[in-house]
Design a protein around this motif. Structure first.
Motif, mmCIF file in Angstrom:
data_model
loop_
_atom_site.group_PDB
_atom_site.id
_atom_site.type_symbol
_atom_site.label_atom_id
_atom_site.label_comp_id
_atom_site.label_asym_id
_atom_site.label_seq_id
_atom_site.Cartn_x
_atom_site.Cartn_y
_atom_site.Cartn_z
ATOM 1 N N THR A 114 78.498 -8.446 6.352
ATOM 2 C CA THR A 114 79.684 -8.673 7.180
ATOM 3 C C THR A 114 80.620 -7.476 7.095
ATOM 4 O OG1 THR A 114 79.574 -11.084 6.935
ATOM 5 C CG2 THR A 114 81.712 -10.153 7.534
ATOM 6 N N CYS A 115 80.758 -6.944 5.897
ATOM 7 C CA CYS A 115 81.649 -5.797 5.678
ATOM 8 C C CYS A 115 80.892 -4.478 5.556
ATOM 9 C CB CYS A 115 82.482 -6.010 4.413
ATOM 10 S SG CYS A 115 83.603 -7.418 4.488
ATOM 11 N N HIS A 116 79.696 -4.546 5.014
ATOM 12 C CA HIS A 116 78.936 -3.318 4.732
ATOM 13 C C HIS A 116 77.735 -3.204 5.671
ATOM 14 C CE1 HIS A 116 81.204 -2.664 1.016
ATOM 15 N NE2 HIS A 116 81.033 -3.939 0.752
ATOM 16 N N ARG A 117 77.968 -2.799 6.892
ATOM 17 C CA ARG A 117 76.881 -2.607 7.846
ATOM 18 C C ARG A 117 76.509 -1.124 7.886
ATOM 19 N NH1 ARG A 117 75.712 -7.067 10.636
ATOM 20 N NH2 ARG A 117 74.297 -5.876 11.952
ATOM 21 N N GLU A 121 78.118 5.135 11.765
ATOM 22 C CA GLU A 121 78.888 6.230 11.181
ATOM 23 C C GLU A 121 80.334 6.268 11.668
ATOM 24 O OE1 GLU A 121 78.596 11.095 10.618
ATOM 25 O OE2 GLU A 121 77.194 10.043 11.921
ATOM 26 N N LYS A 122 80.555 5.987 12.952
ATOM 27 C CA LYS A 122 81.915 6.054 13.491
ATOM 28 C C LYS A 122 82.813 4.953 12.941
ATOM 29 C CE LYS A 122 80.627 8.311 17.843
ATOM 30 N NZ LYS A 122 80.624 8.222 19.333
ATOM 31 N N LEU A 123 82.206 3.876 12.458
ATOM 32 C CA LEU A 123 82.989 2.754 11.943
ATOM 33 C C LEU A 123 83.074 2.745 10.420
ATOM 34 C CD1 LEU A 123 81.616 -0.168 14.181
ATOM 35 C CD2 LEU A 123 83.691 1.183 14.527
ATOM 36 N N THR A 124 82.246 3.552 9.770
ATOM 37 C CA THR A 124 82.150 3.493 8.311
ATOM 38 C C THR A 124 83.324 4.189 7.647
ATOM 39 O OG1 THR A 124 79.749 3.447 8.465
ATOM 40 C CG2 THR A 124 80.705 3.965 6.323
ATOM 41 N N ARG A 125 83.972 3.451 6.767
ATOM 42 C CA ARG A 125 85.123 3.966 6.013
ATOM 43 C C ARG A 125 84.714 4.165 4.548
ATOM 44 N NH1 ARG A 125 86.497 0.323 9.786
ATOM 45 N NH2 ARG A 125 88.087 0.929 11.290
ATOM 46 N N PRO A 126 85.624 4.643 3.718
ATOM 47 C CA PRO A 126 85.281 4.787 2.300
ATOM 48 C C PRO A 126 84.727 3.485 1.733
ATOM 49 C CG PRO A 126 87.364 5.848 2.744
ATOM 50 C CD PRO A 126 86.982 5.147 4.013
ATOM 51 N N MET A 127 83.823 3.588 0.795
ATOM 52 C CA MET A 127 83.139 2.466 0.176
ATOM 53 C C MET A 127 82.116 1.829 1.110
ATOM 54 S SD MET A 127 84.200 2.571 -2.809
ATOM 55 C CE MET A 127 83.235 1.159 -3.328
ATOM 56 N N THR A 130 82.574 -1.330 6.980
ATOM 57 C CA THR A 130 82.626 -1.173 8.433
ATOM 58 C C THR A 130 83.575 -2.165 9.086
ATOM 59 O OG1 THR A 130 80.603 -2.522 8.500
ATOM 60 C CG2 THR A 130 80.343 -0.146 8.728
ATOM 61 N N MET A 131 84.256 -2.991 8.282
ATOM 62 C CA MET A 131 85.276 -3.893 8.817
ATOM 63 C C MET A 131 86.541 -3.099 9.124
ATOM 64 S SD MET A 131 84.407 -7.123 9.004
ATOM 65 C CE MET A 131 85.914 -8.058 8.826
ATOM 66 N N PRO A 132 87.368 -3.564 10.055
ATOM 67 C CA PRO A 132 88.681 -2.928 10.257
ATOM 68 C C PRO A 132 89.467 -2.917 8.957
ATOM 69 C CG PRO A 132 88.193 -4.442 12.039
ATOM 70 C CD PRO A 132 87.110 -4.651 11.013
ATOM 71 N N GLU A 133 90.283 -1.903 8.760
ATOM 72 C CA GLU A 133 90.963 -1.707 7.475
ATOM 73 C C GLU A 133 91.943 -2.830 7.128
ATOM 74 O OE1 GLU A 133 91.350 2.905 6.495
ATOM 75 O OE2 GLU A 133 92.261 2.392 8.427
ATOM 76 N N ASN A 134 92.318 -3.627 8.106
ATOM 77 C CA ASN A 134 93.278 -4.712 7.833
ATOM 78 C C ASN A 134 92.583 -6.052 7.619
ATOM 79 O OD1 ASN A 134 92.406 -5.191 10.409
ATOM 80 N ND2 ASN A 134 94.438 -5.557 11.284
#
Length: 497
Positions: A114-117, A121-127, A130-134
């Motif tokens: 759900t969070c780690h897809r 690449e365009k959606l992947t954040r640190p850690m 891939t969920m929105p930061e909020n």
């Protein structure tokens, strides 16, 4: 006249290309080990070493997943121990509780992907999130309303260094922050756990045995190899050539010139398991060829790209020099700014002093001190031993995981959080003090004071005491407090010894 020769001449190149492509893709899909040509997008920093083997994560489970997907079991195969050791803040069992069903309806916290897809690449954040930061807002909307300290903070700031981590908050939960409030930047005793000296467990063996390598060994037994072995703890403990070089084959044993990590596992099971769980050894654990520096995404030195990583890559076959493995081995390959800056840092000077015998054991700071930390492990029967944790992933991301297991051996909590939150300080390998100050301890301390005031107020009301002017004499938390960095706010920072 038949048209076939003309048609073949026209369409043969097209047919050849289509046939060639079909053959290539059939080979990749059904036969070849390397499946990277099938990747729909770039793999994250944590998984790119095994991206050629899709089945490490993806499984065919039509009954449960409806397709080839990634079940939680695939993730837990590598990450379960880390989650358990970090006291996972959001374990799946929390969301299986009927009381939290309302939260699962908003965000499926029962599934890792759900969070780690991957491959986004365009959606992947640190850690690798891939969920929105909020995403924290799904369950913690009331936080900004209930806590004055959080007014005006957006949910995209929750994971700011020194605040909250979804899984591991071992060095960030409120009670821990309050307990360590006011610690000095540099503790009076600065030392990491010290492991037993080489050979100390086998002191009864007074002299090394005669080497038992085969007499017909190809190329003979190298005198330099023999000399190196004789100087090691292995020789002093009676560990002969055959102990490492002979492997089980059928009902007997067979000599191999280059034993792998399974030979080391006979005596060093914890270390081998850690190595296979980290970035250096995870390809071997997946049944792939060894990791090499040219596969890394970090900068590496020229000329080392094809070195295959194994136990002896750092420990050197026959020498098994722990001092070399602790720093020099790392710097032979790594060429990022953090590594290059190490030799100009105070940590390096402390390490050199320990190696030269001028500093007490455990006071030096090598690469391994932080990235392969020593931990005291309790054994059955009350015994304890110091183990070097060889999985360098365990405290790498998020870097706050390093605070409790490494930094706080020598530094106060506030100082540790501040330095780890400043990227420029990390890049300089802590050669200077940073400008970032994390407010988590201040916020937790203020909340604790408010809680104590409220408790005292309730006690006074229950006792029927007169509240006129009685709200100032409040018991404060037992930990001393000096405004965050070990000095009074506005004062001079403590100098490094």
């Amino acid at each position: 006249m038949s048209q076939w020769p003309i048609l073949l001449k026209i369409y043969f190149p097209f047919i050849a290309v289509v046939g060639g492509l079909a053959g290539y893709w059939s080979y990749v899909f059904f036969v070849g080990e390397d499946k990277r040509a099938l990747l729909p997008g770039k793999t994250t920093h944590g998984h790119h070493q095994v991206e050629m083997k899709c089945t490490e994560c993806h499984v065919r489970d039509f009954e449960r997943l409806g397709d080839v997907g990634v079940p939680n079991e695939s993730c837990l195969a590598c990450h379960e121990n880390d989650l358990n050791e970090g006291n996972d803040s959001h374990p799946i069992k929390k969301f299986r509780n009927p009381e939290n069903a309302m939260f699962v309806s908003q965000i499926d916290a029962l599934s890792c992907v759900t969070c780690h897809r991957e491959h986004n690449e365009k959606l992947t954040r640190p850690m690798g999130v891939t969920m929105p930061e909020n995403y924290c807002a799904h369950c913690h909307e009331v936080t900004v309303e209930e806590r004055d300290s959080h007014h005006g903070l957006g949910f995209e700031t929750c994971a700011t260094a020194g605040c909250h981590n979804y899984h591991d908050n071992g060095a960030l939960y409120e009670r821990f922050l309050v307990l360590h409030a006011g610690e000095p930047d540099f503790l009076a005793k600065r030392m990491v756990p010290v492991s037993a000296p080489p050979g100390s467990l086998m002191e009864s063996i007074l002299s090394p045995p005669e080497p038992d390598h085969p007499l017909d060994l190809a190329g003979g037994a190298d005198d330099e190899v023999m000399r190196e072995w004789l100087e090691t703890a292995h020789a002093k403990a009676g560990v002969n050539c055959s102990a490492c070089h002979e492997v089980p084959v059928g009902s007997g044993r067979e000599w191999v010139d280059k034993p792998n990590q399974e030979s080391c596992r006979q005596c060093h099971e914890d270390e081998v398991d850690g190595f296979l769980g980290g970035k250096h050894g995870m390809r071997l654990a997946a049944g792939l060829s060894p990791m090499t520096p040219d596969m890394a995404r970090l900068p590496m030195k020229a000329g080392v790209g094809h070195r295959e990583l194994s136990c002896v890559s750092c420990h050197q076959a026959h020498r098994f020099d722990r001092v070399f493995a602790a720093a020099e081995a790392c710097m032979e390959c790594h060429d990022d700014g953090h590594t290059r800056a190490y030799v100009d840092s105070g940590h390096y000077r402390l390490w050199q002093a320990e190696v030269a015998g001028h500093g007490e054991a455990g006071t030096g700071v090598s690469c391994a001190t932080c990235h392969l930390p020593r931990e005291t492990v309790e054994e059955p029967g009350g015994e304890s031993r110091v183990v070097v944790m060889h999985n360098q992933n365990r405290n790498l991301r998020p870097n706050e995981k390093m605070v409790k297991s490494v930094c706080m051996n020598c530094h106060g909590l506030q100082f540790s959080l501040d330095q780890m939150a400043d990227r420029s300080v990390i890049d300089a390998n802590f050669a200077h003090r940073g400008d970032v100050q994390i407010e988590s301890i201040d916020m937790a301390y203020a909340r604790e004071l408010e809680k104590r005031r409220h408790e005292e107020s309730l006690k006074e009301k229950a006792a029927g005491l007169d509240k006129e002017g009685g709200g100032d004499d409040v018991k404060t938390p037992s930990a001393p407090y000096s405004g965050g960095s070990g000095v009074e706010k506005g004062g001079e920072a403590a100098a490094s010894p």
